[in-house]
Design a protein around this motif. Structure first.
Motif, PDB file in Angstrom:
ATOM      1  N   PRO A  10       0.813  -1.226   0.000  1.00 55.44           N
ATOM      2  CA  PRO A  10       0.000   0.000   0.000  1.00 55.44           C
ATOM      3  C   PRO A  10       0.846   1.276   0.000  1.00 55.44           C
ATOM      4  CG  PRO A  10      -0.831  -1.550   1.603  1.00 55.44           C
ATOM      5  CD  PRO A  10       0.489  -2.070   1.134  1.00 55.44           C
ATOM      6  N   LEU A  11       2.017   1.234   0.633  1.00 56.01           N
ATOM      7  CA  LEU A  11       2.894   2.402   0.607  1.00 56.01           C
ATOM      8  C   LEU A  11       3.349   2.702  -0.812  1.00 56.01           C
ATOM      9  CD1 LEU A  11       4.593   4.591   2.013  1.00 56.01           C
ATOM     10  CD2 LEU A  11       6.388   2.869   2.249  1.00 56.01           C
ATOM     11  N   LEU A  12       3.775   1.671  -1.531  1.00 58.93           N
ATOM     12  CA  LEU A  12       4.189   1.868  -2.923  1.00 58.93           C
ATOM     13  C   LEU A  12       3.013   2.302  -3.794  1.00 58.93           C
ATOM     14  CD1 LEU A  12       6.645  -1.126  -3.409  1.00 58.93           C
ATOM     15  CD2 LEU A  12       7.197   1.293  -3.182  1.00 58.93           C
ATOM     16  N   THR A  13       1.843   1.744  -3.527  1.00 60.14           N
ATOM     17  CA  THR A  13       0.652   2.159  -4.259  1.00 60.14           C
ATOM     18  C   THR A  13       0.370   3.633  -4.032  1.00 60.14           C
ATOM     19  OG1 THR A  13      -0.266  -0.058  -4.032  1.00 60.14           O
ATOM     20  CG2 THR A  13      -1.810   1.688  -4.607  1.00 60.14           C
ATOM     21  N   SER A  14       0.469   4.080  -2.786  1.00 62.54           N
ATOM     22  CA  SER A  14       0.228   5.489  -2.469  1.00 62.54           C
ATOM     23  C   SER A  14       1.278   6.392  -3.107  1.00 62.54           C
ATOM     24  CB  SER A  14       0.220   5.693  -0.957  1.00 62.54           C
ATOM     25  OG  SER A  14      -0.794   4.939  -0.356  1.00 62.54           O
ATOM     26  N   LEU A  15       2.543   5.978  -3.048  1.00 64.92           N
ATOM     27  CA  LEU A  15       3.604   6.771  -3.667  1.00 64.92           C
ATOM     28  C   LEU A  15       3.413   6.909  -5.170  1.00 64.92           C
ATOM     29  CD1 LEU A  15       6.803   5.505  -1.807  1.00 64.92           C
ATOM     30  CD2 LEU A  15       5.987   7.853  -1.911  1.00 64.92           C
ATOM     31  N   VAL A  16       3.103   5.804  -5.820  1.00 67.23           N
ATOM     32  CA  VAL A  16       2.928   5.829  -7.279  1.00 67.23           C
ATOM     33  C   VAL A  16       1.712   6.661  -7.657  1.00 67.23           C
ATOM     34  CG1 VAL A  16       2.354   4.381  -9.278  1.00 67.23           C
ATOM     35  CG2 VAL A  16       4.151   3.681  -7.697  1.00 67.23           C
ATOM     36  N   LEU A  17       0.603   6.471  -6.955  1.00 68.71           N
ATOM     37  CA  LEU A  17      -0.621   7.209  -7.275  1.00 68.71           C
ATOM     38  C   LEU A  17      -0.424   8.709  -7.066  1.00 68.71           C
ATOM     39  CD1 LEU A  17      -3.402   6.312  -8.255  1.00 68.71           C
ATOM     40  CD2 LEU A  17      -4.167   6.314  -5.903  1.00 68.71           C
ATOM     41  N   ALA A  18       0.182   9.097  -5.949  1.00 66.68           N
ATOM     42  CA  ALA A  18       0.436  10.523  -5.688  1.00 66.68           C
ATOM     43  C   ALA A  18       1.421  11.085  -6.706  1.00 66.68           C
ATOM     44  CB  ALA A  18       0.964  10.707  -4.270  1.00 66.68           C
ATOM     45  N   GLY A  19       2.442  10.321  -7.047  1.00 59.27           N
ATOM     46  CA  GLY A  19       3.422  10.786  -8.027  1.00 59.27           C
ATOM     47  C   GLY A  19       2.854  10.939  -9.423  1.00 59.27           C
ATOM     48  N   PHE A  36       1.818  16.699  -4.006  1.00 62.33           N
ATOM     49  CA  PHE A  36       2.356  15.347  -3.799  1.00 62.33           C
ATOM     50  C   PHE A  36       2.371  14.990  -2.319  1.00 62.33           C
ATOM     51  CE2 PHE A  36       5.950  12.549  -2.861  1.00 62.33           C
ATOM     52  CZ  PHE A  36       5.589  11.434  -3.609  1.00 62.33           C
ATOM     53  N   VAL A  37       2.828  15.903  -1.475  1.00 58.75           N
ATOM     54  CA  VAL A  37       2.899  15.626  -0.035  1.00 58.75           C
ATOM     55  C   VAL A  37       1.502  15.445   0.542  1.00 58.75           C
ATOM     56  CG1 VAL A  37       3.518  16.634   2.196  1.00 58.75           C
ATOM     57  CG2 VAL A  37       5.125  16.738   0.293  1.00 58.75           C
ATOM     58  N   ILE A 101      -8.568   7.831  -5.943  1.00 55.43           N
ATOM     59  CA  ILE A 101      -8.623   8.664  -7.149  1.00 55.43           C
ATOM     60  C   ILE A 101      -9.656   9.784  -7.009  1.00 55.43           C
ATOM     61  CG2 ILE A 101      -9.211   8.636  -9.614  1.00 55.43           C
ATOM     62  CD1 ILE A 101      -7.657   6.010  -9.803  1.00 55.43           C
ATOM     63  N   PRO A 102     -10.896   9.514  -6.581  1.00 59.66           N
ATOM     64  CA  PRO A 102     -11.818  10.646  -6.368  1.00 59.66           C
ATOM     65  C   PRO A 102     -11.328  11.611  -5.282  1.00 59.66           C
ATOM     66  CG  PRO A 102     -13.039   8.596  -6.449  1.00 59.66           C
ATOM     67  CD  PRO A 102     -11.592   8.239  -6.425  1.00 59.66           C
ATOM     68  N   LEU A 103     -10.655  11.088  -4.263  1.00 55.03           N
ATOM     69  CA  LEU A 103     -10.109  11.968  -3.227  1.00 55.03           C
ATOM     70  C   LEU A 103      -9.007  12.862  -3.784  1.00 55.03           C
ATOM     71  CD1 LEU A 103      -9.992   9.648  -0.095  1.00 55.03           C
ATOM     72  CD2 LEU A 103     -11.491  11.593  -0.487  1.00 55.03           C
ATOM     73  N   LEU A 104      -8.217  12.360  -4.713  1.00 54.03           N
ATOM     74  CA  LEU A 104      -7.187  13.185  -5.333  1.00 54.03           C
ATOM     75  C   LEU A 104      -7.797  14.275  -6.209  1.00 54.03           C
ATOM     76  CD1 LEU A 104      -4.456  10.550  -6.210  1.00 54.03           C
ATOM     77  CD2 LEU A 104      -4.474  12.205  -4.350  1.00 54.03           C
ATOM     78  N   PHE A 105      -8.887  13.961  -6.899  1.00 53.94           N
ATOM     79  CA  PHE A 105      -9.589  14.993  -7.662  1.00 53.94           C
ATOM     80  C   PHE A 105     -10.138  16.063  -6.721  1.00 53.94           C
ATOM     81  CE2 PHE A 105      -9.601  11.909 -11.112  1.00 53.94           C
ATOM     82  CZ  PHE A 105      -9.426  12.735 -12.214  1.00 53.94           C
ATOM     83  N   TRP A 106     -10.669  15.641  -5.585  1.00 51.98           N
ATOM     84  CA  TRP A 106     -11.166  16.593  -4.583  1.00 51.98           C
ATOM     85  C   TRP A 106     -10.011  17.452  -4.040  1.00 51.98           C
ATOM     86  CZ3 TRP A 106      -9.743  16.667   0.588  1.00 51.98           C
ATOM     87  CH2 TRP A 106     -10.400  17.616   1.353  1.00 51.98           C
TER      88      TRP A 106
END
Length: 114
Positions: A10-19, A36-37, A101-106
């Motif tokens: 999940p850490l790698l998933t979060s890093l990749v998605l945020a990046g 990103f942060v 993904i919806p949270l990142l759009f928000w």
């Protein structure tokens, strides 16, 4: 040490998605590093919430597998890593992607308003 594999997914998933999303939106954001942060912190918090929910489900439903202590000698590192990469780890990482993904759009729209 092998339990780190289930934590790292999940850490790698979060890093990749945020990046990926900070790279895609770097032209429209004032500070892609700030996004990103914040995105990484948001996704890691989401992972913790999903993990707590998964643990509660495992406690309520005994047929999904319970908790037990097991002591084995002789299992090699690769075998232990394979055991830690369970369906649960992949489901939690998938839930972080689907809900994240919806949270990142928000988050993007919130940062653009500031």
């Amino acid at each position: 040490m092998q339990f780190l594999v289930a934590i790292a997914l999940p850490l790698l998933t979060s890093l990749v998605l945020a990046g990926v999303f900070s790279a895609l939106w770097r032209q429209s954001l004032q500070s892609p590093w700030q996004f990103f942060v914040f995105a990484l912190l948001l996704l890691l918090g989401l992972h913790r919430v999903v993990q707590v929910f998964a643990e509660l489900v495992k406690l309520v439903r005994h047929e999904l597998g319970g908790y037990f202590l097991e002591s084995r000698k002789g299992a090699d590192f690769y075998e232990r890593v394979q055991e830690q990469l369970t369906v649960e780890a992949f489901v939690i990482a998938g839930a972080v992607v689907v809900v994240g993904i919806p949270l990142l759009f928000w988050l993007r729209s919130a940062l653009l308003k500031v």
